[in-house]
Design a protein around this motif. Structure first.
Motif, PDB file in Angstrom:
ATOM      1  N   UNK A  17       0.969  -1.231  -0.111  1.00 46.67           N
ATOM      2  CA  UNK A  17       0.245  -0.003  -0.088  1.00 46.67           C
ATOM      3  C   UNK A  17       0.945   1.273   0.110  1.00 46.67           C
ATOM      4  N   UNK A  18      -0.004   2.185  -0.355  1.00 44.60           N
ATOM      5  CA  UNK A  18       0.810   3.831  -0.542  1.00 44.60           C
ATOM      6  C   UNK A  18       0.037   4.205   1.215  1.00 44.60           C
ATOM      7  N   UNK A  19       1.910   5.086   1.826  1.00 41.58           N
ATOM      8  CA  UNK A  19       1.212   5.739   2.933  1.00 41.58           C
ATOM      9  C   UNK A  19       1.240   7.319   2.430  1.00 41.58           C
ATOM     10  N   UNK A  20       2.198   7.371   1.548  1.00 43.39           N
ATOM     11  CA  UNK A  20       2.167   9.185   0.625  1.00 43.39           C
ATOM     12  C   UNK A  20       1.734   9.229   0.021  1.00 43.39           C
ATOM     13  N   UNK A  21       0.426  10.737   0.258  1.00 43.89           N
ATOM     14  CA  UNK A  21       0.050  10.620  -1.263  1.00 43.89           C
ATOM     15  C   UNK A  21       0.124  11.744  -2.022  1.00 43.89           C
ATOM     16  N   UNK A  22       1.846  11.834  -1.566  1.00 37.06           N
ATOM     17  CA  UNK A  22       2.471  12.412  -2.969  1.00 37.06           C
ATOM     18  C   UNK A  22       2.838  11.641  -3.991  1.00 37.06           C
ATOM     19  N   UNK A  23       3.074  10.288  -3.907  1.00 31.61           N
ATOM     20  CA  UNK A  23       3.596   9.760  -4.857  1.00 31.61           C
ATOM     21  C   UNK A  23       2.619   9.157  -5.633  1.00 31.61           C
ATOM     22  N   UNK A  24       2.911   8.626  -6.769  1.00 30.50           N
ATOM     23  CA  UNK A  24       1.874   7.706  -7.236  1.00 30.50           C
ATOM     24  C   UNK A  24       2.074   5.881  -7.422  1.00 30.50           C
ATOM     25  N   UNK A  25       1.447   4.955  -6.967  1.00 30.64           N
ATOM     26  CA  UNK A  25       1.363   4.646  -6.611  1.00 30.64           C
ATOM     27  C   UNK A  25      -0.052   2.837  -7.118  1.00 30.64           C
ATOM     28  N   UNK A  26       1.000   1.367  -7.032  1.00 29.48           N
ATOM     29  CA  UNK A  26      -0.535   0.505  -7.516  1.00 29.48           C
ATOM     30  C   UNK A  26      -0.668  -0.392  -6.336  1.00 29.48           C
ATOM     31  N   UNK A  27      -1.504  -0.186  -5.542  1.00 29.37           N
ATOM     32  CA  UNK A  27      -1.628  -0.374  -4.112  1.00 29.37           C
ATOM     33  C   UNK A  27      -1.747  -2.190  -4.660  1.00 29.37           C
ATOM     34  N   UNK A  28      -1.767  -3.271  -3.941  1.00 29.69           N
ATOM     35  CA  UNK A  28      -2.371  -5.181  -3.847  1.00 29.69           C
ATOM     36  C   UNK A  28      -2.371  -5.008  -2.411  1.00 29.69           C
ATOM     37  N   UNK A  29      -4.133  -5.597  -2.972  1.00 31.03           N
ATOM     38  CA  UNK A  29      -4.612  -5.611  -1.093  1.00 31.03           C
ATOM     39  C   UNK A  29      -5.924  -5.915  -2.266  1.00 31.03           C
ATOM     40  N   UNK A  61       4.481 -25.276 -10.592  1.00 37.91           N
ATOM     41  CA  UNK A  61       3.731 -24.389 -10.358  1.00 37.91           C
ATOM     42  C   UNK A  61       3.422 -22.932 -10.236  1.00 37.91           C
ATOM     43  N   UNK A  62       2.424 -22.260 -10.380  1.00 41.10           N
ATOM     44  CA  UNK A  62       2.355 -21.185  -8.955  1.00 41.10           C
ATOM     45  C   UNK A  62       1.379 -20.718  -9.805  1.00 41.10           C
ATOM     46  N   UNK A  63       0.772 -19.800  -8.987  1.00 40.98           N
ATOM     47  CA  UNK A  63      -0.674 -19.305  -8.981  1.00 40.98           C
ATOM     48  C   UNK A  63      -1.229 -18.015  -8.221  1.00 40.98           C
ATOM     49  N   UNK A  64      -1.873 -17.027  -9.041  1.00 43.48           N
ATOM     50  CA  UNK A  64      -1.792 -15.403  -8.398  1.00 43.48           C
ATOM     51  C   UNK A  64      -3.104 -15.586  -8.508  1.00 43.48           C
ATOM     52  N   UNK A  65      -3.676 -14.550  -7.673  1.00 47.98           N
ATOM     53  CA  UNK A  65      -4.665 -13.572  -7.403  1.00 47.98           C
ATOM     54  C   UNK A  65      -5.056 -12.280  -7.078  1.00 47.98           C
ATOM     55  N   UNK A  66      -5.305 -11.776  -7.466  1.00 49.14           N
ATOM     56  CA  UNK A  66      -4.832 -10.225  -6.312  1.00 49.14           C
ATOM     57  C   UNK A  66      -5.641  -8.812  -7.291  1.00 49.14           C
ATOM     58  N   UNK A  67      -5.992  -7.982  -6.223  1.00 45.02           N
ATOM     59  CA  UNK A  67      -6.604  -6.505  -6.807  1.00 45.02           C
ATOM     60  C   UNK A  67      -5.768  -5.431  -6.896  1.00 45.02           C
ATOM     61  N   UNK A  68      -5.647  -5.147  -8.167  1.00 49.08           N
ATOM     62  CA  UNK A  68      -4.676  -4.010  -7.560  1.00 49.08           C
ATOM     63  C   UNK A  68      -5.596  -2.874  -7.635  1.00 49.08           C
ATOM     64  N   UNK A  69      -4.660  -1.643  -7.256  1.00 46.06           N
ATOM     65  CA  UNK A  69      -5.929  -0.437  -7.506  1.00 46.06           C
ATOM     66  C   UNK A  69      -4.477   1.220  -7.928  1.00 46.06           C
ATOM     67  N   UNK A  70      -4.699   1.626  -8.628  1.00 49.37           N
ATOM     68  CA  UNK A  70      -3.797   2.565  -9.402  1.00 49.37           C
ATOM     69  C   UNK A  70      -4.169   3.459  -8.960  1.00 49.37           C
ATOM     70  N   UNK A  71      -3.224   4.876  -7.963  1.00 48.11           N
ATOM     71  CA  UNK A  71      -3.716   5.678  -7.165  1.00 48.11           C
ATOM     72  C   UNK A  71      -2.916   6.683  -7.951  1.00 48.11           C
ATOM     73  N   UNK A  72      -3.163   7.458  -8.230  1.00 44.26           N
ATOM     74  CA  UNK A  72      -2.991   8.879  -8.664  1.00 44.26           C
ATOM     75  C   UNK A  72      -2.150  10.484  -7.427  1.00 44.26           C
ATOM     76  N   UNK A  73      -0.728  10.734  -7.353  1.00 39.54           N
ATOM     77  CA  UNK A  73      -0.172  11.794  -6.520  1.00 39.54           C
ATOM     78  C   UNK A  73      -1.502  12.819  -6.323  1.00 39.54           C
TER      79      UNK A  73
END
Length: 466
Positions: free
Chosen positions: A351-363, A384-396
């Protein structure tokens, strides 16, 4: 989320990957757990003299010992490895970088030509070196400094005909001369320095165009077997006085846990150096806080976290350049890992803690890795490997016109290999694999950017020591 689609993502093989031509090579030692693995662009074996010749991106590993080079000659009977060209040697104690290196895998003895290394807090270079039976290293024509500039450009350094190092304990030199730049100013027949990471003062003087003349100082001390601290007091003629405090903890018996809290503050009087005050919003009071912790809860379960909060997006670049080069913005995460025989299940939140960064959260992000295992009584092995992720692109926060974008991603990968052992020492492993990926939303630019942020959770589990 569309996580229920995970079961139907993989519809067939997507590609074929064959690993042939001797690019993987293993040499038996007395104990199979100590096999020496050699990987290179090309590998040739000369039967008449029991010599393995590896060229191009060569890597040799056995346990915690690692050698990489442009060219390696390995003698299978004597267990000697001769490495040449861009050589890197690593083990638990140190990392050596140079052009020539000889290692005896039977005894652990080694010798090198010119090299550079880092033994906290010293940067070291020498014309030649070798290790001794009592865990000491002997260096010839050695240079020792705490200045981070490259060899030949340091603000100061000691130069000695001979030096002895015992990692984690002490450094001893004979006939040492202290240089400021290239000017010799002081001679001492003997100089000793402690390498104990828990105690003592550290001083780093220097000068730069951005900081002016500076003196970075700290004092390390141990509070008890679990807790230790380090107090920082720094002065930079262009920026002012700064202070910080480290508090570190670790398990003194079983290494089951460890962590760090760090706080640093400076009242920066030249924060707009080479910057436009209209385009960069930086307060005079600047700071950085960091919290890290790892904990092995059981033999199968581990937990780790890293949280970093800074005053502005230039703080790390200005005062913690080494960490800024590693990552331009803080990486904040919480991870839980569960291991069983043959598989690893991990849950990650980034997750992003500082809101002046652009970040992609993975939660959240959930990964299931199935380790290589034999398929029934066949000669084939599956992984083998398997992945499930919810991504949220957050702008500054200053990007008022941009909107956040949320995407769910499912990914599955499968592989089958057929390991073949020939001549009693040569491993060849043909492989075939397939992979499928699904996104809940697709955009011409957004999806590509989201894909580029994918980081394996295994990287998160290792403490990075920032």
């Amino acid at each position: 989320m569309h996580l229920t689609l995970l079961a139907i993502i993989w519809l067939g093989w997507v590609g074929v990957a064959l690993a042939m031509n001797g690019s993987d090579f293993a040499v038996d030692t007395a104990d199979r757990k100590d096999d020496i693995a050699i990987d290179a662009d090309t590998i040739a074996f000369e039967h008449h003299n029991n010599l393995v010749r590896a060229e191009g991106n060569v890597q040799i590993e056995r346990g915690n010992q690692f050698i990489s080079a442009d060219l390696v000659l390995f003698h299978t009977e004597t267990q000697y490895a001769y490495a040449q060209g861009n050589v890197v040697y690593r083990d638990d104690d140190l990392e050596w970088t140079g052009e020539r290196f000889v290692y005896d895998f039977n005894t652990g003895r080694w010798a090198s030509g010119e090299f550079t290394s880092f033994l906290d807090p010293f940067y070291i270079d020498a014309g030649a070196a070798k290790n001794l039976p009592d865990d000491e290293f002997e260096l010839q024509r050695a240079g020792v400094t705490t200045c981070e500039l490259p060899t030949g450009h340091t603000h100061y350094h000691f130069r000695a005909r001979r030096a002895m190092i015992r990692p984690g304990h002490r450094l001893r030199t004979r006939h040492a001369v202290l240089y400021l730049g290239r000017l010799p100013i002081f001679y001492t027949p003997i100089w000793h320095a402690s390498l104990d990471p828990d105690f003592g003062f550290r001083f780093q003087p220097g000068s730069s165009s951005r900081m002016g003349h500076y003196l970075l100082s700290s004092y390390r001390y141990r509070l008890n077997p679990v807790w230790r601290g380090e107090t920082h007091l720094d002065y930079r003629s262009r920026r002012g006085v700064a202070g910080g405090q480290d508090l570190l903890w670790d398990d003194p018996y079983d290494d089951a846990y460890g962590g760090r809290f760090f706080g640093y503050f400076i009242n920066d009087r030249d924060r707009y150096l080479d910057r436009d005050p209209e385009s960069v919003d930086i307060d005079k009071a600047r700071y950085r806080f960091l919290l890290q912790h790892r904990h092995r809860l059981t033999a199968r379960d581990a937990f780790s976290l890293k949280l970093e909060y800074v005053s502005d997006h230039k703080m790390r670049e200005d005062f913690f350049e080494r960490y800024y080069r590693r990552a331009s913005q803080p990486d904040n995460f919480v991870a839980y890992i569960h291991r069983r025989d043959g598989l690893t299940l991990s849950t990650l939140g980034r997750m992003r803690l500082n809101d002046f960064y652009e970040h992609i959260d993975r939660l959240p992000e959930v990964n299931l890795d199935i380790h290589r295992r034999r398929m029934a009584q066949t000669p084939f092995y599956y992984e083998g490997s398997h992945e499930a992720v919810a991504m949220n692109r957050r702008h500054p926060r200053h990007a008022t016109d941009a909107q956040d974008v949320a995407v769910e991603r499912l990914d599955t990968r499968h592989g089958v290999s057929w390991p073949i052992r020939s001549f009693g020492f040569l491993n060849i492993a043909p492989r075939i694999g397939g992979r499928g990926t699904y996104y809940s939303e697709t955009f011409e630019t957004v999806t590509e950017e989201l894909v580029s942020t994918v980081v394996t959770t295994n990287e998160i589990v290792e403490a990075d020591g920032s």
